[in-house]
Design a protein around this motif. Structure first.
Motif, mmCIF file in Angstrom:
data_model
loop_
_atom_site.group_PDB
_atom_site.id
_atom_site.type_symbol
_atom_site.label_atom_id
_atom_site.label_comp_id
_atom_site.label_asym_id
_atom_site.label_seq_id
_atom_site.Cartn_x
_atom_site.Cartn_y
_atom_site.Cartn_z
ATOM 1 N N GLY A 110 0.856 -1.213 0.107
ATOM 2 C CA GLY A 110 -0.122 -0.020 -0.035
ATOM 3 C C GLY A 110 0.859 1.210 0.028
ATOM 4 O O GLY A 110 0.590 2.283 0.974
ATOM 5 N N HIS A 111 1.856 1.229 -0.862
ATOM 6 C CA HIS A 111 2.634 2.487 -1.018
ATOM 7 C C HIS A 111 3.267 3.069 0.312
ATOM 8 O O HIS A 111 3.155 3.977 0.732
ATOM 9 C CB HIS A 111 1.912 3.732 -1.513
ATOM 10 C CG HIS A 111 1.573 3.754 -3.005
ATOM 11 N ND1 HIS A 111 2.514 3.238 -3.904
ATOM 12 C CD2 HIS A 111 0.632 4.074 -3.817
ATOM 13 C CE1 HIS A 111 2.109 3.279 -5.212
ATOM 14 N NE2 HIS A 111 0.995 3.910 -4.947
ATOM 15 N N VAL A 112 4.176 2.291 0.667
ATOM 16 C CA VAL A 112 4.797 2.637 2.113
ATOM 17 C C VAL A 112 5.714 3.858 1.814
ATOM 18 O O VAL A 112 6.359 3.846 0.779
ATOM 19 C CB VAL A 112 5.636 1.356 2.637
ATOM 20 C CG1 VAL A 112 4.743 0.061 3.130
ATOM 21 C CG2 VAL A 112 6.784 0.759 1.748
ATOM 22 N N SER A 113 6.218 4.410 2.948
ATOM 23 C CA SER A 113 7.182 5.314 2.831
ATOM 24 C C SER A 113 8.521 5.328 2.968
ATOM 25 O O SER A 113 9.436 6.260 2.814
ATOM 26 C CB SER A 113 6.511 6.889 3.327
ATOM 27 O OG SER A 113 5.224 6.990 2.788
ATOM 28 N N THR A 114 8.752 4.433 3.854
ATOM 29 C CA THR A 114 10.185 4.164 4.453
ATOM 30 C C THR A 114 10.625 2.755 4.531
ATOM 31 O O THR A 114 9.816 1.919 4.587
ATOM 32 C CB THR A 114 10.335 4.800 5.804
ATOM 33 O OG1 THR A 114 9.211 4.194 6.698
ATOM 34 C CG2 THR A 114 9.994 6.341 5.975
ATOM 35 N N LEU A 115 11.845 2.591 4.855
ATOM 36 C CA LEU A 115 12.328 1.272 4.959
ATOM 37 C C LEU A 115 11.752 0.556 6.128
ATOM 38 O O LEU A 115 11.342 -0.404 6.063
ATOM 39 C CB LEU A 115 13.632 1.233 4.919
ATOM 40 C CG LEU A 115 14.334 -0.216 5.216
ATOM 41 C CD1 LEU A 115 13.997 -1.115 4.218
ATOM 42 C CD2 LEU A 115 16.015 -0.035 5.361
ATOM 43 N N PRO A 116 11.784 1.256 7.452
ATOM 44 C CA PRO A 116 11.253 0.689 8.462
ATOM 45 C C PRO A 116 9.720 0.449 8.423
ATOM 46 O O PRO A 116 9.269 -0.772 8.842
ATOM 47 C CB PRO A 116 11.310 1.670 9.654
ATOM 48 C CG PRO A 116 12.577 2.843 9.168
ATOM 49 C CD PRO A 116 12.502 2.532 7.662
ATOM 50 N N GLU A 117 9.010 1.055 7.989
ATOM 51 C CA GLU A 117 7.743 0.799 7.590
ATOM 52 C C GLU A 117 7.255 -0.411 6.643
ATOM 53 O O GLU A 117 6.587 -1.170 6.713
ATOM 54 C CB GLU A 117 6.906 1.921 6.921
ATOM 55 C CG GLU A 117 5.364 1.794 6.633
ATOM 56 C CD GLU A 117 4.575 3.018 5.958
ATOM 57 O OE1 GLU A 117 3.470 2.819 6.146
ATOM 58 O OE2 GLU A 117 5.310 4.023 5.504
ATOM 59 N N TRP A 118 8.149 -0.710 5.608
ATOM 60 C CA TRP A 118 8.229 -1.550 4.622
ATOM 61 C C TRP A 118 8.749 -2.817 5.392
ATOM 62 O O TRP A 118 7.921 -3.907 5.331
ATOM 63 C CB TRP A 118 9.443 -1.445 3.534
ATOM 64 C CG TRP A 118 9.635 -2.479 2.559
ATOM 65 C CD1 TRP A 118 8.965 -2.332 1.478
ATOM 66 C CD2 TRP A 118 10.193 -3.802 2.416
ATOM 67 N NE1 TRP A 118 9.334 -3.603 0.374
ATOM 68 C CE2 TRP A 118 9.867 -4.251 1.327
ATOM 69 C CE3 TRP A 118 10.791 -4.385 3.616
ATOM 70 C CZ2 TRP A 118 10.449 -5.719 1.064
ATOM 71 C CZ3 TRP A 118 11.565 -5.745 3.146
ATOM 72 C CH2 TRP A 118 11.194 -6.178 1.855
ATOM 73 N N LEU A 119 9.543 -2.760 6.307
ATOM 74 C CA LEU A 119 9.711 -3.855 7.225
ATOM 75 C C LEU A 119 8.788 -4.388 8.223
ATOM 76 O O LEU A 119 8.277 -5.628 8.299
ATOM 77 C CB LEU A 119 11.140 -3.874 8.017
ATOM 78 C CG LEU A 119 12.495 -3.894 7.135
ATOM 79 C CD1 LEU A 119 13.715 -3.429 8.007
ATOM 80 C CD2 LEU A 119 12.810 -5.500 6.741
ATOM 81 N N GLY A 120 8.185 -3.278 8.611
ATOM 82 C CA GLY A 120 7.126 -3.683 9.661
ATOM 83 C C GLY A 120 5.830 -4.222 8.893
ATOM 84 O O GLY A 120 5.350 -4.931 9.476
ATOM 85 N N LYS A 121 5.644 -3.839 7.802
ATOM 86 C CA LYS A 121 4.577 -4.715 7.065
ATOM 87 C C LYS A 121 4.774 -5.901 6.363
ATOM 88 O O LYS A 121 4.006 -6.747 6.452
ATOM 89 C CB LYS A 121 3.768 -3.504 5.882
ATOM 90 C CG LYS A 121 3.177 -2.156 6.514
ATOM 91 C CD LYS A 121 2.704 -1.451 5.260
ATOM 92 C CE LYS A 121 1.942 -0.351 6.000
ATOM 93 N NZ LYS A 121 1.067 0.698 5.044
ATOM 94 N N ARG A 122 6.145 -6.097 6.177
ATOM 95 C CA ARG A 122 6.393 -7.499 5.367
ATOM 96 C C ARG A 122 6.451 -8.259 6.626
ATOM 97 O O ARG A 122 6.152 -9.515 6.682
ATOM 98 C CB ARG A 122 8.050 -7.176 5.266
ATOM 99 C CG ARG A 122 8.341 -8.560 4.779
ATOM 100 C CD ARG A 122 8.031 -9.430 3.815
ATOM 101 N NE ARG A 122 8.331 -10.736 3.696
ATOM 102 C CZ ARG A 122 8.289 -11.835 4.522
ATOM 103 N NH1 ARG A 122 7.336 -11.585 5.589
ATOM 104 N NH2 ARG A 122 8.815 -13.014 4.481
ATOM 105 N N TYR A 123 6.726 -7.977 7.819
ATOM 106 C CA TYR A 123 6.771 -9.026 9.100
ATOM 107 C C TYR A 123 5.458 -8.763 10.019
ATOM 108 O O TYR A 123 5.446 -9.425 11.056
ATOM 109 C CB TYR A 123 8.166 -8.965 9.679
ATOM 110 C CG TYR A 123 9.241 -9.348 8.949
ATOM 111 C CD1 TYR A 123 9.543 -10.709 8.852
ATOM 112 C CD2 TYR A 123 10.194 -8.607 8.132
ATOM 113 C CE1 TYR A 123 10.586 -11.189 8.179
ATOM 114 C CE2 TYR A 123 11.085 -8.975 7.639
ATOM 115 C CZ TYR A 123 11.448 -10.292 7.473
ATOM 116 O OH TYR A 123 12.342 -10.921 6.754
ATOM 117 N N ASN A 124 4.732 -7.763 9.649
ATOM 118 C CA ASN A 124 3.351 -7.686 10.248
ATOM 119 C C ASN A 124 4.010 -7.249 11.629
ATOM 120 O O ASN A 124 3.228 -7.795 12.915
ATOM 121 C CB ASN A 124 2.594 -8.755 10.488
ATOM 122 C CG ASN A 124 1.190 -8.356 10.763
ATOM 123 O OD1 ASN A 124 0.759 -7.006 11.072
ATOM 124 N ND2 ASN A 124 0.306 -9.386 11.533
ATOM 125 N N SER A 125 4.618 -6.447 12.090
ATOM 126 C CA SER A 125 5.510 -6.032 13.306
ATOM 127 C C SER A 125 5.689 -4.510 13.473
ATOM 128 O O SER A 125 6.526 -3.987 13.147
ATOM 129 C CB SER A 125 6.737 -6.735 13.529
ATOM 130 O OG SER A 125 7.207 -6.398 14.604
#
Length: 499
Positions: A110-125
């Motif tokens: 859903g159009h993430v804005s940062t690398l930490p957000e990318w990782l957070g959504k990839r691992y649902n954390s």
């Protein structure tokens, strides 16, 4: 000052005034695109992919490639070419391998804005997202390196005291990033990339009249370096960070991994359409090839022409001033300054957007009993991101007051700590369905902690080898923890081309 030429001095001052006015104007133009957290962080789809690619390359280069690495070449000779050859070769291969998959995941999430957000959504954390945002604070040391490089230029060329040089650089960068966010950063970096490429080409062309030898100019340069010290022309130097085959392999591993740095991967998130990834990566590769390989040769030439410099980091400023007429030298000095600013603005943007988007947005709802709307949370995140610019700027200014011994080592320490923590979660997140958030958190903590321990306690003297072993340990720990904590059913992320 390295020179008393009034022509050089006033030309540099005039060009800098025009340059700073231009980037501030661009910052104001970008205000319309930075009214949301996503717009401030990525300016997605607002800038040509060719320009975004050039911005990637210039953000990659920084004071490290224009001041620090030529300084290492001045000290240790041709062995440093292992680093620069890896920059445009190994790093570009890394970009080609990582960019498309990273972009597709970002689109799927859903159009993430940062690398930490990318990782957070990839691992649902959310916990992983917040932890990685804290790890990115290591980039403050990276900014310190840029501040030092900029202040060194101001001090040696214009005569501005070191302290005031830092203040000027911090103030200007914060101003246009605060105004225009990612839009201003990408546009100004594109302009800076042109200046950097011109400067790099001029350096090598000048060898024909500074080193001599006609078409055999590089043979002459090699012979003169060898006459000073045979170690300066060795493939593996006796001293310094390139003193073994293992060290050189570790350098290539670092450069392959460097494209994962948050302030660089955010450029991938600025691309709107998948078909725009091709011009983005091509532009990044071409510009990076020019600016990463040519400037370091100036450090070798400076060793031949000025063998007794007090600071190796002064090699390029000294060479430029002595090798060129005042007006040309002034243009090149501004090109070097733009190289420094091109990474500084990306780093500021990366840290502050992470503070707003990944730390505040995650933590704030947990600290209040009142439920905030999505719009209110986004507005507050944007305010926190912009406000943290001042805090991060002042913090970097404070750490910059004491000049480090080596600009290159300071910068490489900062990004090596981050890469040691994030490379395993990103890479295994692509290829291994059983990778989970427990393993990812363990990898981030293990990799970064081991790297800091190895280097601060001098358990592993070579910073590149320290990063290699820290990252390897992170892969192992993530694998073990993920297997031990894996659920019976793992959701598979299917990557489909997004229209």
């Amino acid at each position: 000052m390295l020179t008393s030429s009034s022509v050089l001095l006033w030309t540099v001052i005039l060009l800098l005034a025009v340059y700073f006015a231009a980037v501030t104007w661009v910052g104001k133009k970008g205000r319309a695109h930075s009214q949301s957290m996503s717009g401030f962080a990525t300016a997605r789809g607002k800038v040509s992919p060719w320009l975004v690619g050039a911005s990637f390359a210039t953000s990659y280069a920084s004071a490290n490639l224009f001041i620090g690495v030529p300084g290492l070449a001045y000290e240790h000779g041709t062995a440093v070419l292992w680093y620069t050859l890896g920059c445009f070769g190994v790093s570009w291969v890394g970009l080609l391998l990582f960019a498309k998959t990273f972009w597709r995941y970002g689109k799927k999430f859903g159009h993430v804005s940062t690398l930490p957000e990318w990782l957070g959504k990839r691992y649902n954390s959310k916990a992983l997202q917040a932890i990685v945002s804290l790890l990115i604070l290591f980039n403050v040391y990276y900014i310190v390196g840029q501040n030092v490089g900029l202040a060194t230029i101001f001090e040696t060329v214009i005569g501005i005291p070191y302290f005031w040089g830092i203040i000027i650089g911090v103030a200007i960068t914060i101003l246009y990033i605060g105004l225009g966010g990612a839009f201003a950063q990408i546009i100004t970096d594109g302009i800076q990339g042109i200046l950097m490429a011109i400067t790099s080409v001029f350096i090598v062309v000048s060898f024909f009249w500074t080193i001599g030898g006609g078409w055999n100019v590089f043979g002459v340069l090699t012979d003169r370096l060898n006459s000073i010290d045979p170690n300066l022309t060795a493939a593996i130097a006796d001293g310094g960070p390139y003193n073994s085959a293992l060290a050189i392999m570790a350098v290539q591993f670092l450069l392959f991994s460097f494209v994962l740095m948050p302030h660089l991967l955010n450029k991938v998130l600025s691309i709107e359409k998948e078909e725009d990834l091709a011009p983005f990566t091509l532009s990044a590769g071409l510009v990076l090839c020019i600016i990463s390989t040519l400037m370091v040769l100036g450090g070798l030439a400076a060793r031949v022409l000025f063998p007794s410099l007090q600071s190796a980091d002064a090699a390029i400023p000294t060479y430029v001033i002595e090798a060129f007429p005042s007006v040309i030298a002034a243009i090149m000095i501004v090109g070097i300054i733009s190289a420094i600013l091109s990474s500084t603005d990306s780093l500021y943007l990366g840290i502050t957007t992470s503070i707003g988007n990944d730390l505040y947005r995650v933590v704030a709802p947990l600290l209040t009993s009142r439920k905030m709307s999505t719009q209110e949370l986004d507005n507050n995140s944007l305010k926190v991101a912009k406000g943290s610019l001042i805090v991060v700027g002042l913090l970097s200014l404070y750490f910059s007051l004491e000049r480090p011994e080596s600009l290159a080592f300071l910068i490489q320490f900062s990004f090596s700590a981050i890469i040691s923590g994030i490379i395993a979660p990103i890479t295994l997140g692509y290829f291994w369905n059983r990778a989970n958030h427990y393993g990812a958190i363990a990898a981030v903590v293990t990799g970064a902690s081991l790297y800091v321990t190895f280097t601060s306690l001098n358990l592993i003297g070579n910073i590149f080898i320290a990063m290699f072993f820290s990252a390897a340990a992170a892969f192992v720990i993530m694998g073990i923890v993920s297997v031990l904590t894996a659920k019976a059913k793992e959701e598979k992320l299917v990557l489909e081309k997004s229209s």
